[in-house]
Design a protein around this motif. Sequence first.
Motif, PDB file in Angstrom:
ATOM      1  N   PHE A  28       0.953  -1.151  -0.083  1.00 31.16           N
ATOM      2  CA  PHE A  28      -0.133   0.243  -0.109  1.00 31.16           C
ATOM      3  C   PHE A  28       0.815   1.346   0.115  1.00 31.16           C
ATOM      4  O   PHE A  28       2.001   1.081   0.541  1.00 31.16           O
ATOM      5  CB  PHE A  28      -0.925  -0.024   1.115  1.00 31.16           C
ATOM      6  CG  PHE A  28      -1.988  -1.010   1.037  1.00 31.16           C
ATOM      7  CD1 PHE A  28      -3.268  -0.531   0.797  1.00 31.16           C
ATOM      8  CD2 PHE A  28      -2.104  -2.316   1.386  1.00 31.16           C
ATOM      9  CE1 PHE A  28      -4.319  -1.401   0.649  1.00 31.16           C
ATOM     10  CE2 PHE A  28      -3.116  -2.975   1.578  1.00 31.16           C
ATOM     11  CZ  PHE A  28      -4.146  -2.570   1.029  1.00 31.16           C
ATOM     12  N   TYR A  80      -8.653   0.947  -7.715  1.00 32.65           N
ATOM     13  CA  TYR A  80      -7.919   0.876  -6.472  1.00 32.65           C
ATOM     14  C   TYR A  80      -8.477   0.611  -5.320  1.00 32.65           C
ATOM     15  O   TYR A  80      -9.805   0.907  -5.016  1.00 32.65           O
ATOM     16  CB  TYR A  80      -7.393   2.128  -6.298  1.00 32.65           C
ATOM     17  CG  TYR A  80      -6.371   2.591  -7.359  1.00 32.65           C
ATOM     18  CD1 TYR A  80      -4.774   2.455  -7.303  1.00 32.65           C
ATOM     19  CD2 TYR A  80      -6.872   3.208  -8.542  1.00 32.65           C
ATOM     20  CE1 TYR A  80      -4.042   2.721  -8.055  1.00 32.65           C
ATOM     21  CE2 TYR A  80      -5.681   3.888  -9.546  1.00 32.65           C
ATOM     22  CZ  TYR A  80      -4.438   3.455  -9.458  1.00 32.65           C
ATOM     23  OH  TYR A  80      -3.500   3.770 -10.420  1.00 32.65           O
ATOM     24  N   GLN A  81      -8.033   0.079  -4.370  1.00 28.12           N
ATOM     25  CA  GLN A  81      -8.458  -0.259  -3.093  1.00 28.12           C
ATOM     26  C   GLN A  81      -7.964   0.885  -2.130  1.00 28.12           C
ATOM     27  O   GLN A  81      -6.698   1.351  -2.293  1.00 28.12           O
ATOM     28  CB  GLN A  81      -8.003  -1.471  -2.546  1.00 28.12           C
ATOM     29  CG  GLN A  81      -8.532  -1.827  -0.969  1.00 28.12           C
ATOM     30  CD  GLN A  81      -7.908  -3.073  -0.502  1.00 28.12           C
ATOM     31  OE1 GLN A  81      -7.225  -3.802  -0.783  1.00 28.12           O
ATOM     32  NE2 GLN A  81      -8.598  -3.320   0.943  1.00 28.12           N
ATOM     33  N   VAL A  82      -8.686   1.771  -1.527  1.00 28.67           N
ATOM     34  CA  VAL A  82      -8.502   2.652  -0.793  1.00 28.67           C
ATOM     35  C   VAL A  82      -9.030   2.558   0.772  1.00 28.67           C
ATOM     36  O   VAL A  82     -10.194   2.283   0.862  1.00 28.67           O
ATOM     37  CB  VAL A  82      -9.117   4.286  -1.257  1.00 28.67           C
ATOM     38  CG1 VAL A  82      -8.772   5.211  -0.485  1.00 28.67           C
ATOM     39  CG2 VAL A  82      -8.837   4.255  -2.687  1.00 28.67           C
ATOM     40  N   ARG A  83      -8.187   2.664   1.772  1.00 29.89           N
ATOM     41  CA  ARG A  83      -8.798   2.680   3.019  1.00 29.89           C
ATOM     42  C   ARG A  83      -7.946   3.852   3.817  1.00 29.89           C
ATOM     43  O   ARG A  83      -6.897   3.947   3.881  1.00 29.89           O
ATOM     44  CB  ARG A  83      -8.492   1.262   3.688  1.00 29.89           C
ATOM     45  CG  ARG A  83      -6.996   0.821   3.650  1.00 29.89           C
ATOM     46  CD  ARG A  83      -6.747  -0.745   3.845  1.00 29.89           C
ATOM     47  NE  ARG A  83      -5.467  -1.254   4.342  1.00 29.89           N
ATOM     48  CZ  ARG A  83      -5.052  -2.522   4.089  1.00 29.89           C
ATOM     49  NH1 ARG A  83      -6.119  -3.424   4.027  1.00 29.89           N
ATOM     50  NH2 ARG A  83      -3.871  -2.597   4.612  1.00 29.89           N
ATOM     51  N   ASN A  96     -13.379   0.160  -2.806  1.00 27.59           N
ATOM     52  CA  ASN A  96     -12.819   0.112  -4.179  1.00 27.59           C
ATOM     53  C   ASN A  96     -13.326   1.118  -4.998  1.00 27.59           C
ATOM     54  O   ASN A  96     -14.629   1.100  -5.129  1.00 27.59           O
ATOM     55  CB  ASN A  96     -13.085  -1.222  -4.927  1.00 27.59           C
ATOM     56  CG  ASN A  96     -11.955  -2.387  -4.192  1.00 27.59           C
ATOM     57  OD1 ASN A  96     -11.348  -2.086  -3.086  1.00 27.59           O
ATOM     58  ND2 ASN A  96     -12.023  -3.674  -4.670  1.00 27.59           N
ATOM     59  N   TYR A 140      -3.542   3.181  -0.371  1.00 26.93           N
ATOM     60  CA  TYR A 140      -4.083   2.571  -1.479  1.00 26.93           C
ATOM     61  C   TYR A 140      -2.975   1.639  -2.113  1.00 26.93           C
ATOM     62  O   TYR A 140      -1.705   1.754  -2.024  1.00 26.93           O
ATOM     63  CB  TYR A 140      -4.410   3.899  -2.306  1.00 26.93           C
ATOM     64  CG  TYR A 140      -3.314   4.533  -3.160  1.00 26.93           C
ATOM     65  CD1 TYR A 140      -2.809   3.901  -4.291  1.00 26.93           C
ATOM     66  CD2 TYR A 140      -2.886   5.821  -2.471  1.00 26.93           C
ATOM     67  CE1 TYR A 140      -2.070   4.562  -5.157  1.00 26.93           C
ATOM     68  CE2 TYR A 140      -1.748   6.143  -3.064  1.00 26.93           C
ATOM     69  CZ  TYR A 140      -1.226   5.811  -4.368  1.00 26.93           C
ATOM     70  OH  TYR A 140      -0.369   6.316  -5.041  1.00 26.93           O
TER      71      TYR A 140
END
Length: 251
Positions: A28, A80-83, A96, A140
């Motif tokens: 990430f 994209y995976q965003v956390r 996502n 991300y």
Amino acid sequence: MELSFTHQLGLVCVILLLPQLCLSQDSFTDSRATYYGSPDCYGTPRGACGFGEYGRTVNDGSVAGVSKLWKNGSGCGACYQVRCKIPQYCDENGANVVVTDYGEGDRTDFIMSPRGYSRLGRNEDASAELFKFGVVDIEYKRVPCMYNGYNIVTQVHEQSKNPDYFAVVVLYVDGMFDVNAVEMWQEDCQEWMPMRRAYGVVFDSANPPSGEIYLRFQVSGNGGVYWVQSKNAIPSDWKAGVAYDTMVQLN
């Protein structure tokens, strides 16, 4: 000399080439995210990628504008995976999102639709708190796009005018691929001719062929850069706004 467990595990990762055993938080990238206003919480059909209504509703409206990930438009359509990184508020899986626009904020890489931003929160109350922050620290990584039941689609751009001006938008690109270029077949010359990237993933030509139009796409991903050709021709009586199935999937 006896190797430590850490060294042994490192050798296993290299020798067996199984990156899934070696994944960590290092995959990430740290950044920041914010959101933009939307009357219905979906995306905007006026995004810089040229997606139109697709850019408003794709991925259930969980979309985002990006800055450095824009890549001169070839970053359009990437997933994209965003956390976020506030434990008491943030869902561990995050959201996502699909890139549908270009945007710059206060040191942010993502300007998300309200639907996308709300999914950073672990519940409705937590999401409401995140909206109060306005900008949050996030991490991300790029993830494969998944459009089950869809092939790559070429939609004739709404500003096209048969037979004088032809532009297409490339939609539903599965996996982790960027569309770098589009070419059309010129029967008279017996060669592929490049189309101009007008903006985002809109490619155009002021002198399209008079008959059927055959397209091919240059894509790049983990496997390198290569060309894929549409299995279907766009008919000679093409119309603005109509989408045509290429019958091509990249995965």
